[in-house]
Write a protein that holds these residues in place. Structure first.
Motif, PDB file in Angstrom:
ATOM      1  N   GLN A  64      41.317 -34.391  26.974  1.00 17.35           N
ATOM      2  CA  GLN A  64      41.614 -33.397  27.328  1.00 17.35           C
ATOM      3  C   GLN A  64      40.947 -32.234  26.663  1.00 17.35           C
ATOM      4  O   GLN A  64      40.526 -30.894  27.315  1.00 17.35           O
ATOM      5  CB  GLN A  64      43.159 -32.814  27.244  1.00 17.35           C
ATOM      6  N   PHE A  65      40.515 -32.238  25.350  1.00 18.35           N
ATOM      7  CA  PHE A  65      39.916 -31.154  24.620  1.00 18.35           C
ATOM      8  C   PHE A  65      38.474 -31.066  24.718  1.00 18.35           C
ATOM      9  O   PHE A  65      37.728 -30.136  24.317  1.00 18.35           O
ATOM     10  CB  PHE A  65      40.371 -31.450  23.261  1.00 18.35           C
ATOM     11  N   ILE A  66      37.753 -32.498  25.440  1.00 20.19           N
ATOM     12  CA  ILE A  66      36.353 -32.434  25.412  1.00 20.19           C
ATOM     13  C   ILE A  66      35.888 -31.230  26.337  1.00 20.19           C
ATOM     14  O   ILE A  66      34.943 -30.730  26.038  1.00 20.19           O
ATOM     15  CB  ILE A  66      36.139 -33.820  25.973  1.00 20.19           C
ATOM     16  N   PRO A  67      36.304 -30.780  27.361  1.00 16.42           N
ATOM     17  CA  PRO A  67      35.856 -29.754  28.054  1.00 16.42           C
ATOM     18  C   PRO A  67      35.907 -28.401  27.212  1.00 16.42           C
ATOM     19  O   PRO A  67      34.812 -27.579  27.434  1.00 16.42           O
ATOM     20  CB  PRO A  67      36.896 -29.394  29.322  1.00 16.42           C
ATOM     21  N   LEU A  68      37.023 -28.146  26.544  1.00 17.33           N
ATOM     22  CA  LEU A  68      37.059 -26.938  25.700  1.00 17.33           C
ATOM     23  C   LEU A  68      36.124 -26.828  24.647  1.00 17.33           C
ATOM     24  O   LEU A  68      35.469 -26.025  24.416  1.00 17.33           O
ATOM     25  CB  LEU A  68      38.432 -26.743  25.172  1.00 17.33           C
ATOM     26  N   ILE A  69      35.793 -28.073  24.066  1.00 16.68           N
ATOM     27  CA  ILE A  69      34.849 -28.161  22.896  1.00 16.68           C
ATOM     28  C   ILE A  69      33.480 -28.057  23.766  1.00 16.68           C
ATOM     29  O   ILE A  69      32.653 -27.383  23.003  1.00 16.68           O
ATOM     30  CB  ILE A  69      34.749 -29.472  22.383  1.00 16.68           C
ATOM     31  N   LEU A  70      33.107 -28.591  24.719  1.00 24.52           N
ATOM     32  CA  LEU A  70      31.780 -28.169  25.471  1.00 24.52           C
ATOM     33  C   LEU A  70      31.646 -26.817  25.978  1.00 24.52           C
ATOM     34  O   LEU A  70      30.676 -26.148  25.712  1.00 24.52           O
ATOM     35  CB  LEU A  70      31.733 -29.051  26.822  1.00 24.52           C
ATOM     36  N   ILE A  71      32.732 -26.217  26.179  1.00 28.87           N
ATOM     37  CA  ILE A  71      32.601 -24.633  26.557  1.00 28.87           C
ATOM     38  C   ILE A  71      32.389 -23.818  25.119  1.00 28.87           C
ATOM     39  O   ILE A  71      31.594 -23.098  25.217  1.00 28.87           O
ATOM     40  CB  ILE A  71      33.980 -24.279  27.220  1.00 28.87           C
ATOM     41  N   PHE A  72      32.942 -24.265  24.102  1.00 29.44           N
ATOM     42  CA  PHE A  72      32.757 -23.426  23.131  1.00 29.44           C
ATOM     43  C   PHE A  72      31.331 -23.541  22.680  1.00 29.44           C
ATOM     44  O   PHE A  72      30.624 -22.758  22.286  1.00 29.44           O
ATOM     45  CB  PHE A  72      33.580 -23.906  21.983  1.00 29.44           C
ATOM     46  N   ALA A  73      30.556 -24.989  22.791  1.00 26.24           N
ATOM     47  CA  ALA A  73      29.573 -25.205  22.301  1.00 26.24           C
ATOM     48  C   ALA A  73      28.460 -24.534  23.149  1.00 26.24           C
ATOM     49  O   ALA A  73      27.317 -23.966  22.724  1.00 26.24           O
ATOM     50  CB  ALA A  73      29.066 -26.786  22.340  1.00 26.24           C
ATOM     51  N   ILE A  74      28.453 -24.469  24.512  1.00 22.32           N
ATOM     52  CA  ILE A  74      27.805 -23.535  25.416  1.00 22.32           C
ATOM     53  C   ILE A  74      27.652 -22.060  24.995  1.00 22.32           C
ATOM     54  O   ILE A  74      26.823 -21.481  24.975  1.00 22.32           O
ATOM     55  CB  ILE A  74      27.976 -23.845  26.716  1.00 22.32           C
ATOM     56  N   MET A  75      29.084 -21.654  24.839  1.00 24.78           N
ATOM     57  CA  MET A  75      29.207 -20.131  24.467  1.00 24.78           C
ATOM     58  C   MET A  75      28.506 -19.948  23.000  1.00 24.78           C
ATOM     59  O   MET A  75      27.680 -18.828  23.045  1.00 24.78           O
ATOM     60  CB  MET A  75      30.515 -19.917  24.310  1.00 24.78           C
ATOM     61  N   LEU A  98      24.515 -20.013  23.798  1.00 25.10           N
ATOM     62  CA  LEU A  98      24.136 -18.841  24.838  1.00 25.10           C
ATOM     63  C   LEU A  98      24.541 -17.482  24.188  1.00 25.10           C
ATOM     64  O   LEU A  98      23.818 -16.483  24.776  1.00 25.10           O
ATOM     65  CB  LEU A  98      24.672 -19.303  26.172  1.00 25.10           C
ATOM     66  N   LEU A  99      25.493 -17.058  23.710  1.00 28.80           N
ATOM     67  CA  LEU A  99      26.032 -15.874  23.350  1.00 28.80           C
ATOM     68  C   LEU A  99      26.042 -15.507  21.786  1.00 28.80           C
ATOM     69  O   LEU A  99      25.216 -14.508  21.563  1.00 28.80           O
ATOM     70  CB  LEU A  99      27.378 -15.822  23.674  1.00 28.80           C
ATOM     71  N   ILE A 100      26.501 -16.326  21.116  1.00 31.40           N
ATOM     72  CA  ILE A 100      26.734 -16.072  19.729  1.00 31.40           C
ATOM     73  C   ILE A 100      25.647 -16.053  18.912  1.00 31.40           C
ATOM     74  O   ILE A 100      24.996 -15.396  18.196  1.00 31.40           O
ATOM     75  CB  ILE A 100      28.019 -16.749  18.964  1.00 31.40           C
ATOM     76  N   ARG A 101      24.659 -17.279  18.852  1.00 28.02           N
ATOM     77  CA  ARG A 101      23.718 -17.267  18.069  1.00 28.02           C
ATOM     78  C   ARG A 101      22.478 -16.590  18.373  1.00 28.02           C
ATOM     79  O   ARG A 101      22.129 -15.806  17.393  1.00 28.02           O
ATOM     80  CB  ARG A 101      23.117 -18.875  18.170  1.00 28.02           C
ATOM     81  N   PRO A 102      22.167 -16.091  19.603  1.00 24.05           N
ATOM     82  CA  PRO A 102      21.141 -14.856  19.702  1.00 24.05           C
ATOM     83  C   PRO A 102      21.583 -13.725  19.334  1.00 24.05           C
ATOM     84  O   PRO A 102      20.633 -13.064  18.835  1.00 24.05           O
ATOM     85  CB  PRO A 102      21.032 -15.106  21.432  1.00 24.05           C
TER      86      PRO A 102
END
Length: 92
Positions: A6-17, A20-24
Motif C-alpha cells: 500500500q505504501f509503494i505508490p506513495l514512495i514512488l510519488i515522493f521519488a518522482i516529486m 522533478l520538483l525539489i532537486r532542480p
C-alpha cells in the motif's frame, strides 16, 4: 506484506516529486547563490524589480551599491539581483 504494498505508490510519488520538483529547485538556488557571491565592481546587473545598473561597490553586509544613471546610486540587497548581464574581467 500487504501493508508494504500500500505504501509503494506513495514512495514512488515522493521519488518522482523529488526528481522533478525539489532537486532542480535546489540546483537553481545554488547557482543563484554562486552568481551573487561572484559579484564584483563593474558588473552590469538586473534586479528582480527590473532595474538595470552597474555595480559600484560590493559591501560585506549583503548589500550592493548599483549605479542606475549618471550619479544616481542605489543600495540593493545582494539576493535581489536576478541576473548578471555582463561580467568584468578580474584585475591581473
Amino acid at each position: 506484506m500487504q501493508g508494504i504494498e500500500q505504501f509503494i505508490p506513495l514512495i514512488l510519488i515522493f521519488a518522482i516529486m523529488y526528481f522533478l520538483l525539489i532537486r532542480p529547485q535546489q540546483k537553481k538556488v545554488k547557482e543563484h547563490a554562486a552568481m551573487v557571491a561572484a559579484l564584483r565592481r563593474g558588473d552590469q546587473v538586473v534586479t528582480q524589480g527590473g532595474v538595470i545598473g552597474k555595480v559600484v561597490k560590493v559591501k560585506d553586509d549583503g548589500e550592493v551599491e548599483v549605479e542606475i544613471a549618471d550619479g544616481v546610486k542605489v543600495r540593493v540587497v545582494q539576493s535581489t539581483i536576478a541576473t548578471v548581464m555582463s561580467k568584468t574581467e578580474p584585475a591581473k
